[in-house]
Design a protein around this motif. Structure first.
Motif, mmCIF file in Angstrom:
data_model
loop_
_atom_site.group_PDB
_atom_site.id
_atom_site.type_symbol
_atom_site.label_atom_id
_atom_site.label_comp_id
_atom_site.label_asym_id
_atom_site.label_seq_id
_atom_site.Cartn_x
_atom_site.Cartn_y
_atom_site.Cartn_z
ATOM 1 N N LEU A 39 0.829 -1.192 0.000
ATOM 2 C CA LEU A 39 0.000 0.000 0.000
ATOM 3 C C LEU A 39 0.871 1.253 0.000
ATOM 4 O O LEU A 39 1.838 1.346 0.754
ATOM 5 N N TYR A 40 0.498 2.213 -0.859
ATOM 6 C CA TYR A 40 1.168 3.515 -0.920
ATOM 7 C C TYR A 40 0.154 4.611 -0.656
ATOM 8 O O TYR A 40 -1.013 4.509 -1.047
ATOM 9 N N ASP A 41 0.634 5.695 -0.041
ATOM 10 C CA ASP A 41 -0.182 6.881 0.191
ATOM 11 C C ASP A 41 -0.242 7.686 -1.089
ATOM 12 O O ASP A 41 0.784 7.943 -1.708
ATOM 13 N N GLY A 42 -1.431 8.119 -1.477
ATOM 14 C CA GLY A 42 -1.690 8.790 -2.757
ATOM 15 C C GLY A 42 -1.207 10.207 -2.968
ATOM 16 O O GLY A 42 -0.810 10.509 -4.060
ATOM 17 N N PRO A 43 -1.166 11.180 -2.092
ATOM 18 C CA PRO A 43 -1.673 11.277 -0.718
ATOM 19 C C PRO A 43 -3.169 11.561 -0.698
ATOM 20 O O PRO A 43 -3.734 12.031 -1.671
ATOM 21 N N GLY A 44 -3.743 11.283 0.465
ATOM 22 C CA GLY A 44 -5.170 11.499 0.651
ATOM 23 C C GLY A 44 -6.006 10.275 0.345
ATOM 24 O O GLY A 44 -7.159 10.190 0.749
ATOM 25 N N TYR A 45 -5.447 9.346 -0.372
ATOM 26 C CA TYR A 45 -6.108 8.087 -0.688
ATOM 27 C C TYR A 45 -4.997 7.103 -1.049
ATOM 28 O O TYR A 45 -3.914 7.505 -1.472
ATOM 29 N N PRO A 46 -5.248 5.830 -0.867
ATOM 30 C CA PRO A 46 -4.185 4.850 -1.092
ATOM 31 C C PRO A 46 -4.209 4.233 -2.478
ATOM 32 O O PRO A 46 -5.204 4.286 -3.195
ATOM 33 N N TYR A 47 -3.080 3.636 -2.807
ATOM 34 C CA TYR A 47 -2.957 2.797 -3.997
ATOM 35 C C TYR A 47 -2.410 1.443 -3.562
ATOM 36 O O TYR A 47 -1.406 1.376 -2.853
ATOM 37 N N ALA A 48 -3.024 0.367 -4.001
ATOM 38 C CA ALA A 48 -2.460 -0.968 -3.848
ATOM 39 C C ALA A 48 -1.590 -1.222 -5.077
ATOM 40 O O ALA A 48 -2.005 -0.970 -6.203
ATOM 41 N N VAL A 49 -0.375 -1.680 -4.823
ATOM 42 C CA VAL A 49 0.584 -1.951 -5.891
ATOM 43 C C VAL A 49 1.004 -3.414 -5.778
ATOM 44 O O VAL A 49 1.410 -3.864 -4.692
ATOM 45 N N GLU A 50 0.921 -4.127 -6.877
ATOM 46 C CA GLU A 50 1.282 -5.543 -6.858
ATOM 47 C C GLU A 50 2.752 -5.703 -6.492
ATOM 48 O O GLU A 50 3.621 -5.086 -7.097
ATOM 49 N N GLU A 51 3.003 -6.525 -5.457
ATOM 50 C CA GLU A 51 4.352 -6.730 -4.941
ATOM 51 C C GLU A 51 4.368 -8.035 -4.150
ATOM 52 O O GLU A 51 3.674 -8.149 -3.131
ATOM 53 N N PRO A 52 5.134 -9.026 -4.595
ATOM 54 C CA PRO A 52 5.189 -10.285 -3.860
ATOM 55 C C PRO A 52 5.583 -10.056 -2.398
ATOM 56 O O PRO A 52 6.432 -9.218 -2.095
ATOM 57 N N GLY A 53 4.943 -10.794 -1.510
ATOM 58 C CA GLY A 53 5.275 -10.726 -0.095
ATOM 59 C C GLY A 53 4.498 -9.687 0.687
ATOM 60 O O GLY A 53 4.501 -9.711 1.909
ATOM 61 N N GLY A 54 3.817 -8.775 0.017
ATOM 62 C CA GLY A 54 3.051 -7.753 0.712
ATOM 63 C C GLY A 54 1.651 -8.214 1.045
ATOM 64 O O GLY A 54 1.142 -9.183 0.481
ATOM 65 N N THR A 55 1.020 -7.505 1.972
ATOM 66 C CA THR A 55 -0.370 -7.767 2.355
ATOM 67 C C THR A 55 -1.061 -6.443 2.643
ATOM 68 O O THR A 55 -0.498 -5.579 3.302
ATOM 69 N N VAL A 56 -2.278 -6.318 2.146
ATOM 70 C CA VAL A 56 -3.102 -5.138 2.400
ATOM 71 C C VAL A 56 -4.372 -5.593 3.109
ATOM 72 O O VAL A 56 -4.975 -6.597 2.736
ATOM 73 N N LEU A 57 -4.765 -4.825 4.126
ATOM 74 C CA LEU A 57 -5.973 -5.123 4.894
ATOM 75 C C LEU A 57 -7.126 -4.263 4.409
ATOM 76 O O LEU A 57 -6.920 -3.125 3.987
ATOM 77 N N GLY A 58 -8.330 -4.819 4.490
ATOM 78 C CA GLY A 58 -9.505 -4.062 4.068
ATOM 79 C C GLY A 58 -10.766 -4.840 4.333
ATOM 80 O O GLY A 58 -10.814 -5.696 5.223
ATOM 81 N N GLU A 59 -11.803 -4.532 3.556
ATOM 82 C CA GLU A 59 -13.097 -5.181 3.687
ATOM 83 C C GLU A 59 -13.534 -5.788 2.362
ATOM 84 O O GLU A 59 -13.344 -5.178 1.308
#
Length: 137
Positions: A39-59
């Motif tokens: 996850l990267y800060d947009g800023p003000g909103y995030p971007y998910a970027v494909e990257e092995p080994g990472g994890t993003v939390l959400g709903e």
């Protein structure tokens, strides 16, 4: 295909776009995680970027059937996504999301950074190490 949506930023409960886009249009909203992204800060909103080994939390959000088509259009507009448009900020892709409640993998739509945006973020973006937009600061 009417897949649920995985939301990880301003569409999460309590965030600004949840009230505008999702309230009253969902059948369920369940915590989950998406592996293989950071996850990267947009800023003000995030971007998910494909990257092995990472994890993003959400709903994991399941739309009410009668609201699905309108919600899909609204979310594509919010995320500056038009199928096949090279100017997209986000691409809507199918991913496997793991539901926290039972560990089951569910196929869902996810908006991830478009390739040009992702390259810029990898080069000079602000990584959100926790993978959780709600605890970014």
């Amino acid at each position: 295909m009417r897949l649920p949506f995985f939301v990880y930023g301003t569409l999460r409960p309590g965030e600004v776009n949840h009230a505008h886009f999702l309230r009253g249009r969902t059948l369920s909203e369940e915590p989950g995680r998406l592996d293989g992204v950071v996850l990267y800060d947009g800023p003000g909103y995030p971007y998910a970027v494909e990257e092995p080994g990472g994890t993003v939390l959400g709903e994991l959000v399941t739309a009410l059937p009668e609201m699905y088509d309108d919600l899909l259009v609204a979310l594509d507009l919010l995320e500056d996504h038009a199928p096949g448009d090279p100017r997209n900020l986000y691409e809507r892709i199918e991913c496997d999301v793991v539901r926290d409640a039972d560990g089951v993998s569910v196929r869902a739509w996810v908006y991830v950074a478009a390739p040009a945006v992702a390259a810029g973020l990898r080069a000079r973006g602000k990584l959100i190490g926790s993978g959780d937009w709600l605890v970014r600061g």
